[in-house]
Write an enzyme that holds these catalytic residues in place. Structure first.
Site, PDB file in Angstrom:
ATOM      1  N   LYS A  14       3.476  -4.681 -96.901  1.00 32.67           N
ATOM      2  CA  LYS A  14       4.789  -5.168 -97.325  1.00 32.67           C
ATOM      3  C   LYS A  14       5.402  -6.152 -96.328  1.00 32.67           C
ATOM      4  O   LYS A  14       6.058  -7.092 -96.741  1.00 32.67           O
ATOM      5  CB  LYS A  14       5.729  -4.026 -97.703  1.00 32.67           C
ATOM      6  CG  LYS A  14       6.267  -3.220 -96.636  1.00 32.67           C
ATOM      7  CD  LYS A  14       7.068  -2.070 -97.180  1.00 32.67           C
ATOM      8  CE  LYS A  14       7.078  -0.933 -96.190  1.00 32.67           C
ATOM      9  NZ  LYS A  14       7.037  -1.254 -94.771  1.00 32.67           N
ATOM     10  N   ARG A  89      14.440   3.733 -96.766  1.00 39.28           N
ATOM     11  CA  ARG A  89      13.282   4.613 -96.556  1.00 39.28           C
ATOM     12  C   ARG A  89      13.638   6.065 -96.788  1.00 39.28           C
ATOM     13  O   ARG A  89      12.770   6.930 -96.642  1.00 39.28           O
ATOM     14  CB  ARG A  89      12.764   4.443 -95.137  1.00 39.28           C
ATOM     15  CG  ARG A  89      11.531   3.542 -95.016  1.00 39.28           C
ATOM     16  CD  ARG A  89      11.219   3.376 -93.549  1.00 39.28           C
ATOM     17  NE  ARG A  89       9.865   3.062 -93.267  1.00 39.28           N
ATOM     18  CZ  ARG A  89       9.476   1.916 -92.681  1.00 39.28           C
ATOM     19  NH1 ARG A  89      10.350   0.990 -92.389  1.00 39.28           N
ATOM     20  NH2 ARG A  89       8.216   1.726 -92.402  1.00 39.28           N
ATOM     21  N   ARG A 128      -5.055  -2.878 -87.664  1.00 45.19           N
ATOM     22  CA  ARG A 128      -3.893  -3.624 -87.180  1.00 45.19           C
ATOM     23  C   ARG A 128      -3.587  -3.278 -85.721  1.00 45.19           C
ATOM     24  O   ARG A 128      -3.160  -4.130 -84.950  1.00 45.19           O
ATOM     25  CB  ARG A 128      -2.676  -3.306 -88.054  1.00 45.19           C
ATOM     26  CG  ARG A 128      -1.507  -4.205 -87.768  1.00 45.19           C
ATOM     27  CD  ARG A 128      -0.429  -4.054 -88.798  1.00 45.19           C
ATOM     28  NE  ARG A 128       0.331  -2.833 -88.620  1.00 45.19           N
ATOM     29  CZ  ARG A 128       1.317  -2.450 -89.416  1.00 45.19           C
ATOM     30  NH1 ARG A 128       1.629  -3.178 -90.468  1.00 45.19           N
ATOM     31  NH2 ARG A 128       1.985  -1.352 -89.189  1.00 45.19           N
ATOM     32  N   ARG A 134       0.228  -3.134 -81.720  1.00 45.05           N
ATOM     33  CA  ARG A 134       1.522  -2.479 -81.908  1.00 45.05           C
ATOM     34  C   ARG A 134       1.487  -1.082 -81.327  1.00 45.05           C
ATOM     35  O   ARG A 134       0.559  -0.315 -81.586  1.00 45.05           O
ATOM     36  CB  ARG A 134       1.873  -2.415 -83.401  1.00 45.05           C
ATOM     37  CG  ARG A 134       2.777  -3.544 -83.824  1.00 45.05           C
ATOM     38  CD  ARG A 134       3.071  -3.491 -85.291  1.00 45.05           C
ATOM     39  NE  ARG A 134       3.775  -2.274 -85.700  1.00 45.05           N
ATOM     40  CZ  ARG A 134       4.461  -2.186 -86.838  1.00 45.05           C
ATOM     41  NH1 ARG A 134       4.533  -3.213 -87.642  1.00 45.05           N
ATOM     42  NH2 ARG A 134       5.059  -1.067 -87.160  1.00 45.05           N
ATOM     43  N   ARG A 145       3.784   8.591 -89.084  1.00 46.44           N
ATOM     44  CA  ARG A 145       4.401   7.621 -89.984  1.00 46.44           C
ATOM     45  C   ARG A 145       4.064   7.937 -91.433  1.00 46.44           C
ATOM     46  O   ARG A 145       4.909   7.832 -92.321  1.00 46.44           O
ATOM     47  CB  ARG A 145       3.965   6.203 -89.613  1.00 46.44           C
ATOM     48  CG  ARG A 145       4.450   5.819 -88.228  1.00 46.44           C
ATOM     49  CD  ARG A 145       3.928   4.488 -87.787  1.00 46.44           C
ATOM     50  NE  ARG A 145       4.625   3.413 -88.452  1.00 46.44           N
ATOM     51  CZ  ARG A 145       4.087   2.246 -88.759  1.00 46.44           C
ATOM     52  NH1 ARG A 145       2.829   2.005 -88.469  1.00 46.44           N
ATOM     53  NH2 ARG A 145       4.797   1.332 -89.350  1.00 46.44           N
TER      54      ARG A 145
HETATM   55  P1  AMP Z   1       8.104  -0.820 -89.759  1.00 48.95           P
HETATM   56  O1  AMP Z   1       7.935  -2.081 -88.996  1.00 48.95           O
HETATM   57  O2  AMP Z   1       8.805  -1.046 -91.050  1.00 48.95           O
HETATM   58  O3  AMP Z   1       6.830  -0.073 -89.937  1.00 48.95           O
HETATM   59  O4  AMP Z   1       9.083   0.122 -88.895  1.00 48.95           O
HETATM   60  C1  AMP Z   1       8.776   0.513 -87.571  1.00 48.95           C
HETATM   61  C2  AMP Z   1       9.608   1.729 -87.177  1.00 48.95           C
HETATM   62  O5  AMP Z   1      11.013   1.426 -87.231  1.00 48.95           O
HETATM   63  C3  AMP Z   1       9.451   2.940 -88.089  1.00 48.95           C
HETATM   64  O6  AMP Z   1       8.335   3.718 -87.770  1.00 48.95           O
HETATM   65  C4  AMP Z   1      10.755   3.684 -87.828  1.00 48.95           C
HETATM   66  O7  AMP Z   1      10.749   4.357 -86.583  1.00 48.95           O
HETATM   67  C5  AMP Z   1      11.744   2.526 -87.736  1.00 48.95           C
HETATM   68  N1  AMP Z   1      12.289   2.187 -89.077  1.00 48.95           N
HETATM   69  C6  AMP Z   1      12.048   1.052 -89.787  1.00 48.95           C
HETATM   70  N2  AMP Z   1      12.715   1.065 -90.954  1.00 48.95           N
HETATM   71  C7  AMP Z   1      13.393   2.242 -90.991  1.00 48.95           C
HETATM   72  C8  AMP Z   1      14.251   2.864 -91.944  1.00 48.95           C
HETATM   73  N3  AMP Z   1      14.581   2.265 -93.094  1.00 48.95           N
HETATM   74  N4  AMP Z   1      14.752   4.087 -91.634  1.00 48.95           N
HETATM   75  C9  AMP Z   1      14.458   4.706 -90.473  1.00 48.95           C
HETATM   76  N5  AMP Z   1      13.649   4.181 -89.543  1.00 48.95           N
HETATM   77  C10 AMP Z   1      13.118   2.963 -89.784  1.00 48.95           C
END
Ligand code: AMP
Length: 185
Positions: A14, A89, A128, A134, A145
């Site tokens: 995404k 989320r 990745r 990362r 996750r």
């Molecule tokens: P992502 O890059 O979208 O995979 O997000 C990386 C990390 O940021 C996640 O593992 C969460 O710790 C935090 N995070 C991102 N989006 C959210 C959300 N909508 N609600 C809570 N934590 C978030």
């Protein structure tokens, strides 16, 4: 003026799709994960607050994320549309978003869910980790996750119900982009 909520488990593509579409439509991509990574890098107060959650693959508390996204959606560049990538989320976040979008008079056009199998996700997340380095792509964090996704984010598919368009996330990146584009033709 597309206003798209892009959903899908971690590793579903995404972020990549959001970036390609945001570039092509010239609308901001709003992703809490990107915002948090930047804040952590800069060592801000918000960065410090979210670091332990993000590093361990746990969701940041709703009230923190909601405040960040509310502030972002109130900025003037969102008038042309937006792509929400990784928000909401949780059901609480989705409810808060409904209220916020009503307040801003900016209803979403569509909710797209990138659909992929769990094994596909694990393989892609591991790949990745090697490519991008990362910090949250280690095996333990990937497990967290996916657990968070299954427990807290998957129920959103029910929350949005028939408003969700399912898109198969397993074909090549350009093919998935084309499929999503068709919904906005
Ligand atoms: P992502 O890059 O979208 O995979 O997000 C990386 C990390 O940021 C996640 O593992 C969460 O710790 C935090 N995070 C991102 N989006 C959210 C959300 N909508 N609600 C809570 N934590 C978030």
């Amino acid at each position: 003026m597309p206003r798209l909520i892009l959903m899908g488990p971690p590793g579903s593509g995404k972020g990549t799709q959001g970036e390609i579409l945001a570039d092509s439509w010239q609308v901001p991509k709003i992703a809490p994960g990107d915002i948090f990574r930047s804040e952590i890098k800069q060592g801000t107060e918000l960065g410090l607050k979210v670091k332990s959650f993000s590093d361990s693959g746990r969701l940041v508390p709703d009230e923190v994320v909601i405040e960040v996204i509310a502030a972002r959606l109130k900025q003037p560049d969102t008038q042309v549309g937006w792509i929400l990538d990784g928000f909401p989320r949780t059901v609480a976040q989705a409810e808060a978003l409904d209220v916020l979008l009503a307040e801003l008079n900016q209803p979403y056009d569509s909710v797209i869910n990138l659909d992929v199998s769990e094994q596909f996700l694990i393989d892609r997340l591991k790949a990745r980790a090697i490519d991008q380095g990362r910090a949250d792509d280690t095996e333990e964090v990937i497990k967290n996750r996916l657990e968070e996704y299954n427990a807290k984010t998957r129920p959103l598919l029910e929350f949005y119900g028939e408003n969700v368009t399912q898109v198969d996330g397993t074909p090549s990146m350009p093919e998935v982009t084309e499929t999503i584009r068709k919904f906005f033709a």
